[in-house]
Design a protein around this motif. Structure first.
Motif, short mmCIF file in Angstrom:
data_model
loop_
_atom_site.label_atom_id
_atom_site.label_comp_id
_atom_site.label_asym_id
_atom_site.label_seq_id
_atom_site.Cartn_x
_atom_site.Cartn_y
_atom_site.Cartn_z
N LEU A 187 -1.45 -10.67 -3.45
CA LEU A 187 -1.51 -10.02 -2.15
C LEU A 187 -2.77 -10.42 -1.39
O LEU A 187 -3.89 -10.25 -1.89
N THR A 188 -2.59 -10.93 -0.18
CA THR A 188 -3.72 -11.15 0.72
C THR A 188 -3.98 -9.87 1.50
O THR A 188 -3.05 -9.29 2.08
N LEU A 189 -5.22 -9.42 1.52
CA LEU A 189 -5.59 -8.22 2.26
C LEU A 189 -5.79 -8.53 3.74
O LEU A 189 -6.12 -9.66 4.12
N HIS A 219 -7.08 -1.68 3.67
CA HIS A 219 -6.84 -2.44 2.44
C HIS A 219 -6.15 -1.59 1.39
O HIS A 219 -5.26 -2.07 0.68
N VAL A 220 -6.55 -0.33 1.28
CA VAL A 220 -5.85 0.57 0.36
C VAL A 220 -4.37 0.65 0.74
O VAL A 220 -3.48 0.55 -0.11
N SER A 223 -12.38 -6.07 -4.38
CA SER A 223 -11.08 -5.39 -4.27
C SER A 223 -10.88 -4.32 -5.32
O SER A 223 -9.93 -3.53 -5.23
N GLY A 224 -11.77 -4.22 -6.31
CA GLY A 224 -11.69 -3.09 -7.21
C GLY A 224 -11.81 -1.77 -6.47
O GLY A 224 -11.26 -0.74 -6.91
N VAL A 225 -12.51 -1.76 -5.33
CA VAL A 225 -12.70 -0.53 -4.57
C VAL A 225 -11.38 -0.06 -3.94
O VAL A 225 -10.96 1.08 -4.17
N PRO A 226 -10.68 -0.88 -3.16
CA PRO A 226 -9.37 -0.42 -2.67
C PRO A 226 -8.31 -0.31 -3.77
O PRO A 226 -7.45 0.57 -3.71
N GLY A 244 -8.70 0.66 -6.90
CA GLY A 244 -8.88 1.93 -7.60
C GLY A 244 -8.32 3.10 -6.82
O GLY A 244 -7.72 4.03 -7.40
N GLN A 245 -8.47 3.08 -5.50
CA GLN A 245 -7.91 4.14 -4.66
C GLN A 245 -6.39 4.06 -4.61
O GLN A 245 -5.69 5.08 -4.68
N ALA A 246 -5.87 2.84 -4.47
CA ALA A 246 -4.42 2.67 -4.43
C ALA A 246 -3.77 3.08 -5.74
O ALA A 246 -2.67 3.65 -5.75
N ALA A 247 -4.43 2.81 -6.86
CA ALA A 247 -3.89 3.17 -8.17
C ALA A 247 -3.65 4.68 -8.26
O ALA A 247 -2.64 5.13 -8.82
#
Length: 231
Positions: free
Chosen positions: A34-36, A52-53, A76-79, A81-84
């Motif tokens: 996935l491209t953000l 991004h999330v 991208s670990g930041v968005p 983690g929120q999306a998860a």
């Protein structure tokens, strides 16, 4: 088999995952790189951390995925983690690849000493410029790989770095694997160490630099394959 969503870090697009994706598909998995927004082929799209999330959540929902491993590298670990957290029982596991972690109410830049990044954003009017070739030295990368990172990379939109993360529960409650790229000899981030104490995370070390999708794609694919098998 498992549905993987591979999310690249700062400056990168879906193209960064080509080799890893090929190995995962050969192992029988379905893979969506996935491209953000604001990067690569989406560089003209509005971008922010919460956008991004939503990019990630919408990819899961649009494809009606039900057994998802989300993979986030670096920024991208930041968005991711929120999306998860937001995809609920669609999530099988989240894998953080040498990444930053979200903390409720805290931005990417507030999560670690970042004065050098803030200075770069000021100089370039709201984008984080591409790294020079010298910044990729001693990262287990070939000259050709470094050239590709620079040629195909995109200046990273600043809003994604300054918006605060939004989490409804502790990140340690998610089933997760953290891949620490150990070429620099540094210990995992304190937030990773804290999350590991919760018992739902595993730590995997990979002896390479910060961009393992280029330097050791086959080894990274094996780690992701093994993470998908965990419950």
């Amino acid at each position: 088999m498992t549905d993987f969503i591979l999310v690249p870090g700062a400056w990168l697009g879906a193209w960064a995952w080509d080799e890893v994706a090929a190995d995962l598909r050969a192992a029988g998995h379905t893979v969506h790189a996935l491209t953000l927004s604001g990067l690569a082929e989406k560089k003209h799209s509005p971008a922010g951390q919460q956008i991004h999330v939503q990019d990630i959540v919408e990819e899961v929902e649009r494809r009606e995925l039900r057994d998802v491993v989300l993979v986030g590298h670096s920024y991208s670990g930041v968005p991711v983690g929120q999306a998860a957290e937001r995809i609920g029982d669609r999530l099988r596991r989240v894998v953080f690849v040498d990444s930053n972690l979200p903390e409720d109410g805290v931005s990417f830049l507030d999560g670690f000493p970042s004065d050098h990044i803030r200075a770069a954003l000021d100089e370039r009017e709201g984008v984080w410029p591409l790294l020079p070739a010298a910044a990729y030295a001693h990262q287990d990368l070939t000259d050709e790989q470094i050239a590709r990172l620079i040629a195909e990379g995109t200046a990273h939109p600043a809003a994604t770095l300054t918006e605060p993360a939004v989490l409804g529960r502790p990140l340690a409650e998610l089933p997760a694997t953290y891949v620490k790229c150990g070429l620099d000899g540094r210990d995992p981030l304190p937030a990773v160490t804290e999350a590991l104490r919760g018992g739902r995370w595993e730590l995997v070390e990979l002896k390479t630099g910060h961009w393992p999708m280029f330097s050791t794609p086959r080894e990274l694919a094996r780690i992701l394959d093994a993470a998908a098998a965990r419950r």
